[in-house]
Motif scaffolding. Structure first.
Motif, PDB file in Angstrom:
ATOM      1  N   ARG A   1     118.185 -28.258 -28.992  1.00 53.48           N
ATOM      2  CA  ARG A   1     119.344 -27.392 -29.191  1.00 53.48           C
ATOM      3  C   ARG A   1     119.707 -26.775 -27.843  1.00 53.48           C
ATOM      4  NH1 ARG A   1     122.078 -27.195 -34.291  1.00 53.48           N
ATOM      5  NH2 ARG A   1     120.582 -27.580 -35.962  1.00 53.48           N
ATOM      6  N   ARG A   2     120.970 -26.431 -27.686  1.00 54.70           N
ATOM      7  CA  ARG A   2     121.438 -25.995 -26.366  1.00 54.70           C
ATOM      8  C   ARG A   2     122.200 -24.676 -26.454  1.00 54.70           C
ATOM      9  NH1 ARG A   2     125.119 -29.555 -22.119  1.00 54.70           N
ATOM     10  NH2 ARG A   2     125.783 -27.818 -20.770  1.00 54.70           N
ATOM     11  N   ALA A   3     121.951 -23.803 -25.462  1.00 55.48           N
ATOM     12  CA  ALA A   3     122.753 -22.596 -25.258  1.00 55.48           C
ATOM     13  C   ALA A   3     122.921 -22.403 -23.756  1.00 55.48           C
ATOM     14  CB  ALA A   3     122.075 -21.382 -25.883  1.00 55.48           C
ATOM     15  N   ASP A   4     124.119 -21.995 -23.339  1.00 52.61           N
ATOM     16  CA  ASP A   4     124.431 -21.905 -21.911  1.00 52.61           C
ATOM     17  C   ASP A   4     124.487 -20.481 -21.376  1.00 52.61           C
ATOM     18  OD1 ASP A   4     124.829 -24.764 -21.428  1.00 52.61           O
ATOM     19  OD2 ASP A   4     126.568 -24.556 -22.740  1.00 52.61           O
ATOM     20  N   SER A   5     124.238 -19.501 -22.215  1.00 49.42           N
ATOM     21  CA  SER A   5     124.259 -18.105 -21.770  1.00 49.42           C
ATOM     22  C   SER A   5     123.295 -17.293 -22.621  1.00 49.42           C
ATOM     23  CB  SER A   5     125.672 -17.523 -21.910  1.00 49.42           C
ATOM     24  OG  SER A   5     126.033 -17.379 -23.271  1.00 49.42           O
ATOM     25  N   GLY A   6     123.054 -16.052 -22.181  1.00 47.59           N
ATOM     26  CA  GLY A   6     122.134 -15.201 -22.918  1.00 47.59           C
ATOM     27  C   GLY A   6     122.640 -14.848 -24.306  1.00 47.59           C
ATOM     28  N   GLN A   7     123.915 -14.453 -24.390  1.00 48.53           N
ATOM     29  CA  GLN A   7     124.474 -14.086 -25.685  1.00 48.53           C
ATOM     30  C   GLN A   7     124.489 -15.282 -26.641  1.00 48.53           C
ATOM     31  OE1 GLN A   7     125.113 -11.220 -26.838  1.00 48.53           O
ATOM     32  NE2 GLN A   7     125.211  -9.889 -25.049  1.00 48.53           N
ATOM     33  N   GLU A   8     124.867 -16.437 -26.102  1.00 45.89           N
ATOM     34  CA  GLU A   8     124.874 -17.646 -26.927  1.00 45.89           C
ATOM     35  C   GLU A   8     123.459 -17.979 -27.397  1.00 45.89           C
ATOM     36  OE1 GLU A   8     126.050 -22.391 -26.560  1.00 45.89           O
ATOM     37  OE2 GLU A   8     126.716 -20.983 -25.008  1.00 45.89           O
ATOM     38  N   GLY A   9     122.488 -17.767 -26.510  1.00 39.06           N
ATOM     39  CA  GLY A   9     121.099 -18.035 -26.866  1.00 39.06           C
ATOM     40  C   GLY A   9     120.601 -17.124 -27.972  1.00 39.06           C
ATOM     41  N   LEU A  10     120.924 -15.835 -27.879  1.00 38.76           N
ATOM     42  CA  LEU A  10     120.500 -14.889 -28.921  1.00 38.76           C
ATOM     43  C   LEU A  10     121.128 -15.243 -30.271  1.00 38.76           C
ATOM     44  CD1 LEU A  10     120.627 -11.567 -26.875  1.00 38.76           C
ATOM     45  CD2 LEU A  10     118.589 -12.592 -27.897  1.00 38.76           C
ATOM     46  N   ARG A  11     122.415 -15.624 -30.249  1.00 36.95           N
ATOM     47  CA  ARG A  11     123.059 -16.040 -31.495  1.00 36.95           C
ATOM     48  C   ARG A  11     122.396 -17.291 -32.066  1.00 36.95           C
ATOM     49  NH1 ARG A  11     127.853 -14.480 -28.680  1.00 36.95           N
ATOM     50  NH2 ARG A  11     128.204 -16.643 -28.042  1.00 36.95           N
ATOM     51  N   ALA A  12     122.043 -18.227 -31.185  1.00 33.62           N
ATOM     52  CA  ALA A  12     121.409 -19.474 -31.627  1.00 33.62           C
ATOM     53  C   ALA A  12     120.025 -19.211 -32.222  1.00 33.62           C
ATOM     54  CB  ALA A  12     121.307 -20.451 -30.459  1.00 33.62           C
ATOM     55  N   ILE A  13     119.276 -18.303 -31.617  1.00 35.95           N
ATOM     56  CA  ILE A  13     117.956 -17.964 -32.159  1.00 35.95           C
ATOM     57  C   ILE A  13     118.104 -17.362 -33.552  1.00 35.95           C
ATOM     58  CG2 ILE A  13     115.923 -16.488 -31.892  1.00 35.95           C
ATOM     59  CD1 ILE A  13     116.319 -16.724 -28.845  1.00 35.95           C
TER      60      ILE A  13
ATOM     61  N   LEU B   1     120.597 -17.756 -35.609  1.00 39.18           N
ATOM     62  CA  LEU B   1     121.194 -18.715 -36.541  1.00 39.18           C
ATOM     63  C   LEU B   1     120.203 -19.793 -36.960  1.00 39.18           C
ATOM     64  CD1 LEU B   1     123.720 -19.836 -38.013  1.00 39.18           C
ATOM     65  CD2 LEU B   1     124.261 -21.070 -35.890  1.00 39.18           C
ATOM     66  N   TRP B   2     119.514 -20.376 -35.981  1.00 40.11           N
ATOM     67  CA  TRP B   2     118.677 -21.544 -36.239  1.00 40.11           C
ATOM     68  C   TRP B   2     117.196 -21.223 -36.430  1.00 40.11           C
ATOM     69  CZ3 TRP B   2     121.445 -23.791 -31.437  1.00 40.11           C
ATOM     70  CH2 TRP B   2     122.684 -24.321 -31.801  1.00 40.11           C
ATOM     71  N   SER B   3     116.748 -20.070 -35.902  1.00 43.07           N
ATOM     72  CA  SER B   3     115.312 -19.756 -35.894  1.00 43.07           C
ATOM     73  C   SER B   3     114.505 -20.970 -35.427  1.00 43.07           C
ATOM     74  CB  SER B   3     114.844 -19.320 -37.288  1.00 43.07           C
ATOM     75  OG  SER B   3     113.520 -18.841 -37.225  1.00 43.07           O
ATOM     76  N   PRO B   4     114.724 -21.415 -34.179  1.00 44.45           N
ATOM     77  CA  PRO B   4     114.070 -22.641 -33.701  1.00 44.45           C
ATOM     78  C   PRO B   4     112.549 -22.499 -33.680  1.00 44.45           C
ATOM     79  CG  PRO B   4     115.021 -21.407 -31.875  1.00 44.45           C
ATOM     80  CD  PRO B   4     115.492 -20.737 -33.129  1.00 44.45           C
ATOM     81  N   ASP B   5     111.879 -23.639 -33.621  1.00 47.48           N
ATOM     82  CA  ASP B   5     110.419 -23.628 -33.584  1.00 47.48           C
ATOM     83  C   ASP B   5     109.890 -23.153 -32.244  1.00 47.48           C
ATOM     84  OD1 ASP B   5     109.548 -25.014 -36.253  1.00 47.48           O
ATOM     85  OD2 ASP B   5     111.245 -26.174 -35.496  1.00 47.48           O
ATOM     86  N   ALA B   6     110.672 -23.367 -31.183  1.00 45.26           N
ATOM     87  CA  ALA B   6     110.281 -22.904 -29.848  1.00 45.26           C
ATOM     88  C   ALA B   6     111.549 -22.690 -29.025  1.00 45.26           C
ATOM     89  CB  ALA B   6     109.355 -23.906 -29.156  1.00 45.26           C
ATOM     90  N   VAL B   7     111.445 -21.822 -28.020  1.00 43.38           N
ATOM     91  CA  VAL B   7     112.572 -21.528 -27.131  1.00 43.38           C
ATOM     92  C   VAL B   7     112.124 -21.719 -25.690  1.00 43.38           C
ATOM     93  CG1 VAL B   7     114.148 -19.734 -26.293  1.00 43.38           C
ATOM     94  CG2 VAL B   7     113.625 -19.882 -28.739  1.00 43.38           C
ATOM     95  N   VAL B   8     112.958 -22.409 -24.914  1.00 40.79           N
ATOM     96  CA  VAL B   8     112.779 -22.511 -23.459  1.00 40.79           C
ATOM     97  C   VAL B   8     113.886 -21.664 -22.839  1.00 40.79           C
ATOM     98  CG1 VAL B   8     112.769 -24.032 -21.451  1.00 40.79           C
ATOM     99  CG2 VAL B   8     111.756 -24.808 -23.611  1.00 40.79           C
ATOM    100  N   LEU B   9     113.516 -20.650 -22.073  1.00 40.43           N
ATOM    101  CA  LEU B   9     114.475 -19.638 -21.611  1.00 40.43           C
ATOM    102  C   LEU B   9     114.482 -19.525 -20.101  1.00 40.43           C
ATOM    103  CD1 LEU B   9     116.334 -17.119 -22.074  1.00 40.43           C
ATOM    104  CD2 LEU B   9     114.217 -15.781 -22.282  1.00 40.43           C
ATOM    105  N   ASP B  10     115.660 -19.726 -19.501  1.00 42.71           N
ATOM    106  CA  ASP B  10     115.841 -19.499 -18.069  1.00 42.71           C
ATOM    107  C   ASP B  10     116.084 -18.015 -17.832  1.00 42.71           C
ATOM    108  OD1 ASP B  10     116.250 -20.037 -15.336  1.00 42.71           O
ATOM    109  OD2 ASP B  10     118.406 -20.221 -15.625  1.00 42.71           O
ATOM    110  N   LEU B  11     115.579 -17.478 -16.718  1.00 45.10           N
ATOM    111  CA  LEU B  11     115.805 -16.068 -16.417  1.00 45.10           C
ATOM    112  C   LEU B  11     117.150 -15.827 -15.733  1.00 45.10           C
ATOM    113  CD1 LEU B  11     112.342 -14.705 -15.197  1.00 45.10           C
ATOM    114  CD2 LEU B  11     113.322 -14.705 -17.489  1.00 45.10           C
ATOM    115  N   GLY B  12     117.662 -16.816 -14.990  1.00 46.72           N
ATOM    116  CA  GLY B  12     118.895 -16.637 -14.237  1.00 46.72           C
ATOM    117  C   GLY B  12     120.115 -17.088 -15.008  1.00 46.72           C
ATOM    118  N   LEU B  13     120.546 -16.284 -15.981  1.00 38.21           N
ATOM    119  CA  LEU B  13     121.687 -16.639 -16.816  1.00 38.21           C
ATOM    120  C   LEU B  13     122.956 -15.946 -16.320  1.00 38.21           C
ATOM    121  CD1 LEU B  13     119.822 -16.361 -20.216  1.00 38.21           C
ATOM    122  CD2 LEU B  13     120.539 -18.473 -19.079  1.00 38.21           C
TER     123      LEU B  13
END
Length: 229
Positions: free
Chosen positions: A33-45, A47-59
């Motif tokens: 699954r893909r998210a390109d920003s912090g806000q998009e990532g939080l919404r995706a988490i 919405l989907w409650s993924p099994d794991a998250v890979v998170l970049d710090l420089g968003l």
């Protein structure tokens, strides 16, 4: 019927990261699954409650550590931080905020996949056993995740609480450095004693009458730590 594949959400604003990570995750048996920003990532988490998250710090819209902090308010799965920031302080801050692991850019896909597998085996943040533990004037409510000192609530960071909770669940017993590190940070950090020393120092500053002469979180030299009742 095909088996449901574990979902891995990658929060990163670099298109090239998604271009080579998505097929690698797919080939390894995950649903990327893909998210390109912090806000998009939080919404995706949420919405989907993924099994794991890979998170970049420089968003582009917010610091990844803020994403991590907010995600930990409602998400318990493993979060692996992926970042070009190689300073030790950044790593400690991310781990204190609830990251399960930290991988520096540039990185090997094989290493990242191994960290994801380890995070999934850990199952994210393990739920704490219930009960209330009292040590001096400190009360640790493991059901509500609340810590008070002399009746006043103590604000703890996620890693500070997790270390204290481990000690509280084994009050009076010595827990070795490696055991604490594996329980709180994961098996990949069993030798990273500096992380543990930093958190123990923070706990003593917040809980001890005299942090320089601790009476609650006691050191067993060359072995580990014990919560003294």
């Amino acid at each position: 019927m095909p088996a449901v594949r574990p979902q891995v959400l990658v929060i990163d604003d670099e298109p090239q990261i998604h271009r080579f990570l998505s097929p690698a995750l797919d080939a390894a048996g995950y649903e990327p699954r893909r998210a390109d920003s912090g806000q998009e990532g939080l919404r995706a988490i949420a919405l989907w409650s993924p099994d794991a998250v890979v998170l970049d710090l420089g968003l582009p819209d917010m610091d990844g550590k803020d994403v991590l902090k907010r995600a930990r308010e409602f998400y318990q799965g493993p979060i692996i931080v992926l970042s070009a920031r190689d300073r030790e302080a950044e790593k400690i801050a991310a781990l204190d905020l609830g990251a399960n692991d930290y991988v520096e850019k540039p990185f090997g896909v094989g290493e990242l996949l191994a960290r994801i597998r380890a995070g999934l085996r850990q199952g994210g943040l393990a739920p704490a056993a219930g009960g209330v533990v009292t040590a001096g004037d400190v009360v640790i409510d493991l059901d509500r995740r609340i810590v008070t000192r002399a009746g006043e609530r103590v604000k703890l960071r996620p890693k500070e609480y997790e270390v204290l909770a481990c000690l509280a669940r084994n009050a009076g017993k010595v827990l070795g450095h490696a055991d604490l590190l594996k329980t709180v940070w994961g098996a990949g950090h069993a030798a990273d004693v500096q992380y543990l020393r930093v958190v123990i120092g923070q706990l003593r500053h917040k809980l001890e009458a005299d942090p320089a002469d601790p009476a609650l979180v006691v050191t067993e030299p060359s072995v580990g730590y014990r919560l003294e009742l």
